[in-house]
Scaffold this motif. Structure first.
Motif, PDB file in Angstrom:
ATOM      1  N   LEU A  41     -29.777  73.426 -86.331  1.00  0.00           N
ATOM      2  CA  LEU A  41     -28.931  72.234 -86.354  1.00  0.00           C
ATOM      3  C   LEU A  41     -27.655  72.501 -87.150  1.00  0.00           C
ATOM      4  N   PRO A  42     -26.524  71.949 -86.717  1.00  0.00           N
ATOM      5  CA  PRO A  42     -25.259  72.167 -87.437  1.00  0.00           C
ATOM      6  C   PRO A  42     -25.266  71.469 -88.796  1.00  0.00           C
ATOM      7  N   GLU A  43     -24.567  72.053 -89.753  1.00  0.00           N
ATOM      8  CA  GLU A  43     -24.432  71.509 -91.107  1.00  0.00           C
ATOM      9  C   GLU A  43     -25.783  71.310 -91.787  1.00  0.00           C
ATOM     10  N   PRO A  47     -30.789  58.239 -82.869  1.00  0.00           N
ATOM     11  CA  PRO A  47     -30.465  59.420 -83.685  1.00  0.00           C
ATOM     12  C   PRO A  47     -31.320  59.447 -84.950  1.00  0.00           C
ATOM     13  N   MET A  48     -31.751  60.629 -85.348  1.00  0.00           N
ATOM     14  CA  MET A  48     -32.657  60.770 -86.489  1.00  0.00           C
ATOM     15  C   MET A  48     -32.156  61.848 -87.433  1.00  0.00           C
ATOM     16  N   LEU A  96     -28.785  73.354 -81.339  1.00  0.00           N
ATOM     17  CA  LEU A  96     -28.980  71.919 -81.192  1.00  0.00           C
ATOM     18  C   LEU A  96     -27.824  71.183 -81.845  1.00  0.00           C
ATOM     19  N   GLN A  97     -27.311  70.184 -81.156  1.00  0.00           N
ATOM     20  CA  GLN A  97     -26.194  69.413 -81.677  1.00  0.00           C
ATOM     21  C   GLN A  97     -26.654  68.211 -82.498  1.00  0.00           C
ATOM     22  N   GLN A  98     -27.791  67.615 -82.083  1.00  0.00           N
ATOM     23  CA  GLN A  98     -28.258  66.414 -82.766  1.00  0.00           C
ATOM     24  C   GLN A  98     -29.747  66.208 -82.487  1.00  0.00           C
TER      25      GLN A  98
END
Length: 255
Positions: free
Chosen positions: A77-79, A36-37, A3-5
């Protein structure tokens, strides 16, 4: 799958609503808002729940939900590890990382979220304060007279929609927000002393004297026949006792 966002989707729906698209009318009239969340708002639920055990745990053992098994997608999710530093304490044993919920870090992170929300409200000239009675707000280009406390309280309310009631109360204390006057207990009401003068009776209770009460009590014991005889006019009539007087007694003896 990565997932990117993460996005929050809100649906606006009215019972009778349609859209005009070109030359046609589209029934339904649904309106979707996509925003965005921050995924930490979702992860907090699992971190706080796992914190009851009071130990460090790997994320795959923390983010578990039988009702929403797809919650494990949050771990892709990234980061994510960088984000978790805002709300957890971390340890690394071997090559595996373990996490534990940190209330102190979470309150600091939420304070930053409140400050960011306050800045956004001011930048967009959104009026807040006591005169705004609901979550609806009005934007304008006039100079706002709202106090800083009004902005912080309003931002705190928006953030509270994504956290637990207990954490919301802790955040309010952390922000040093005064208690809302509407939630304060009201002092007990005192009885009003109208006058020092004695109270006068509105009716004459002397008419209910003892004699009348005795008569009423006596009449209440009479039968229906006795009550009927009592109403007969006895003028000129002799009492039955007179027939058994002294004179009548002598006549009976002579016979």
């Amino acid at each position: 799958m990565c997932l990117q966002q993460l996005f929050e989707i809100k649906v606006f729906k009215e019972k009778h609503h349609s859209w005009f698209i070109n030359q046609s009318v589209q029934s339904g009239g649904l309106l979707h808002f996509v925003t965005p969340m921050d995924p930490l708002f979702l992860l907090l639920h699992y971190l706080i729940k796992a914190d009851k055990e009071g130990k460090f745990q790997p994320l795959d053992q923390v983010v578990v939900d039988d009702m929403f098994p797809n919650c494990i997608l949050l771990l892709k999710l990234p980061e994510l590890e960088k984000l978790l530093q805002h709300v957890t304490e971390g340890k690394e044993i071997g090559k595996k990382k373990y996490y534990k919920y940190s209330k102190e870090k979470t309150l600091k992170w939420l304070e930053k979220k409140v400050n960011q929300t306050v800045a956004a409200l001011k930048t967009n000239n959104i009026n807040v304060g006591a005169r705004v009675q609901s979550t609806a707000f009005f934007s304008g280009h006039h100079i706002s007279s709202d106090k800083e406390e009004d902005y912080i309280r309003y931002a705190h309310g928006l953030i509270s929609d994504y956290i637990t009631k207990e954490l919301s109360d802790d955040l309010s204390k952390y922000l040093k927000l005064p208690e809302d006057s509407a939630s304060l207990p009201k002092p007990p009401s005192k009885k009003v002393k109208l006058s020092d003068e004695p109270v006068e009776a509105k009716e004459d209770y002397t008419k209910f004297n003892t004699k009348d009460m005795k008569t009423e009590k006596k009449n209440s014991k009479m039968t229906a026949a006795q009550k009927a005889l009592a109403k007969v006019d006895k003028t000129g009539m002799k009492s039955i006792d007179s027939f058994f007087g002294a004179k009548n007694k002598k006549k009976v003896e002579k016979i």
